[in-house]
Scaffold this active site. Sequence first.
Site, PDB file in Angstrom:
ATOM      1  CG  ASP A 190     -23.423 -39.851 -20.825  1.00 40.07           C
ATOM      2  OD1 ASP A 190     -23.993 -40.582 -21.275  1.00 40.07           O
ATOM      3  OD2 ASP A 190     -23.621 -38.713 -20.262  1.00 40.07           O
ATOM      4  CE  LYS A 208     -11.890 -30.747  -9.662  1.00 42.16           C
ATOM      5  NZ  LYS A 208     -12.673 -30.065  -8.615  1.00 42.16           N
TER       6      LYS A 208
HETATM    7  P1  5GP Z   1     -19.551 -37.812 -22.513  1.00 40.77           P
HETATM    8  O1  5GP Z   1     -18.648 -36.973 -23.393  1.00 40.77           O
HETATM    9  O2  5GP Z   1     -19.138 -39.264 -22.767  1.00 40.77           O
HETATM   10  O3  5GP Z   1     -21.002 -37.464 -22.804  1.00 40.77           O
HETATM   11  O4  5GP Z   1     -19.252 -37.540 -20.937  1.00 40.77           O
HETATM   12  C1  5GP Z   1     -18.269 -37.985 -20.221  1.00 40.77           C
HETATM   13  C2  5GP Z   1     -18.021 -37.270 -19.070  1.00 40.77           C
HETATM   14  O5  5GP Z   1     -18.941 -36.624 -18.580  1.00 40.77           O
HETATM   15  C3  5GP Z   1     -17.494 -37.960 -18.165  1.00 40.77           C
HETATM   16  O6  5GP Z   1     -15.971 -37.783 -18.293  1.00 40.77           O
HETATM   17  C4  5GP Z   1     -17.901 -37.340 -16.688  1.00 40.77           C
HETATM   18  O7  5GP Z   1     -17.131 -36.430 -16.203  1.00 40.77           O
HETATM   19  C5  5GP Z   1     -19.277 -36.817 -17.105  1.00 40.77           C
HETATM   20  N1  5GP Z   1     -20.416 -37.576 -17.024  1.00 40.77           N
HETATM   21  C6  5GP Z   1     -21.107 -38.202 -17.641  1.00 40.77           C
HETATM   22  N2  5GP Z   1     -22.044 -39.331 -17.211  1.00 40.77           N
HETATM   23  C7  5GP Z   1     -21.936 -38.941 -16.003  1.00 40.77           C
HETATM   24  C8  5GP Z   1     -22.498 -39.420 -14.835  1.00 40.77           C
HETATM   25  O8  5GP Z   1     -23.653 -40.274 -14.754  1.00 40.77           O
HETATM   26  N3  5GP Z   1     -22.166 -38.777 -13.506  1.00 40.77           N
HETATM   27  C9  5GP Z   1     -21.120 -38.255 -13.352  1.00 40.77           C
HETATM   28  N4  5GP Z   1     -20.620 -37.662 -12.338  1.00 40.77           N
HETATM   29  N5  5GP Z   1     -20.444 -37.729 -14.580  1.00 40.77           N
HETATM   30  C10 5GP Z   1     -20.737 -37.902 -15.442  1.00 40.77           C
END
Ligand code: 5GP
Length: 197
Positions: A117, A57
């Site tokens: 992230d 979302k």
């Molecule tokens: P990744 O797979 O790149 O580590 O994480 C990506 C997903 O994790 C993003 O689409 C998001 O939904 C969630 N996410 C990562 N960091 C944050 C953050 O600081 N805040 C929030 N609300 N969601 C995050």
Amino acid sequence: MKLLIFIFLFLSSVCFADNNLELLVSPEEISKKIKEVAATIDQQYADQDLTVIMVMKGAVCVTSDLIRQLHIPVTLEYMKASSYGKNGTSRGELRITGLDTLDLTNKNILVIDDIFDSGFTMETIVQRLQEKKPKSVKTLVLLAKKIPRETSYRPDFTLFEIGNRFIVGYGLDYKEHYRGLNGVYAFINDTPPAVLN
Ligand code: 5GP
Ligand code: MG
């Protein structure tokens, strides 16, 4: 006197309800950056089809603002990726849904997510999309954290780079709260409000 105290307490609770939040990116900065990136996308896809896939979302705000700044015709689709769920800031298993019913053969795809992230979510989404034989796949994220990563994959468009903090607002949530904020925020001292724990 009691009435005055009550009014003071009521007003301060309304005015300072979000005083645990620190603004990192203002609505004005977001809006300016979206216009710039929309102009670039307009140029890159001039005279071509474009299917935007919104990752639900968190990408809801950036997607809805971006598509309204594009002049090229856009088809909008959505999918879901979640790894945090109701437990707040600790990561769980990555679940991707909503791709099976999409016909993306020979289409130009632009995937939009809220935040890059570790990069695992976007890398996995792109791998899954490539199986559907699109013409091209590009990715756009509102935010990327400045951190070392295992993956060498990087989004094609990153609107803002930010520090390694937990982010809320403009689509991003903490336990489903804060998505509707117009700016991008972190918690002061990186401490979420106890009332939500
Ligand atoms: P990744 O797979 O790149 O580590 O994480 C990506 C997903 O994790 C993003 O689409 C998001 O939904 C969630 N996410 C990562 N960091 C944050 C953050 O600081 N805040 C929030 N609300 N969601 C995050
Ligand atoms: Mg996400």
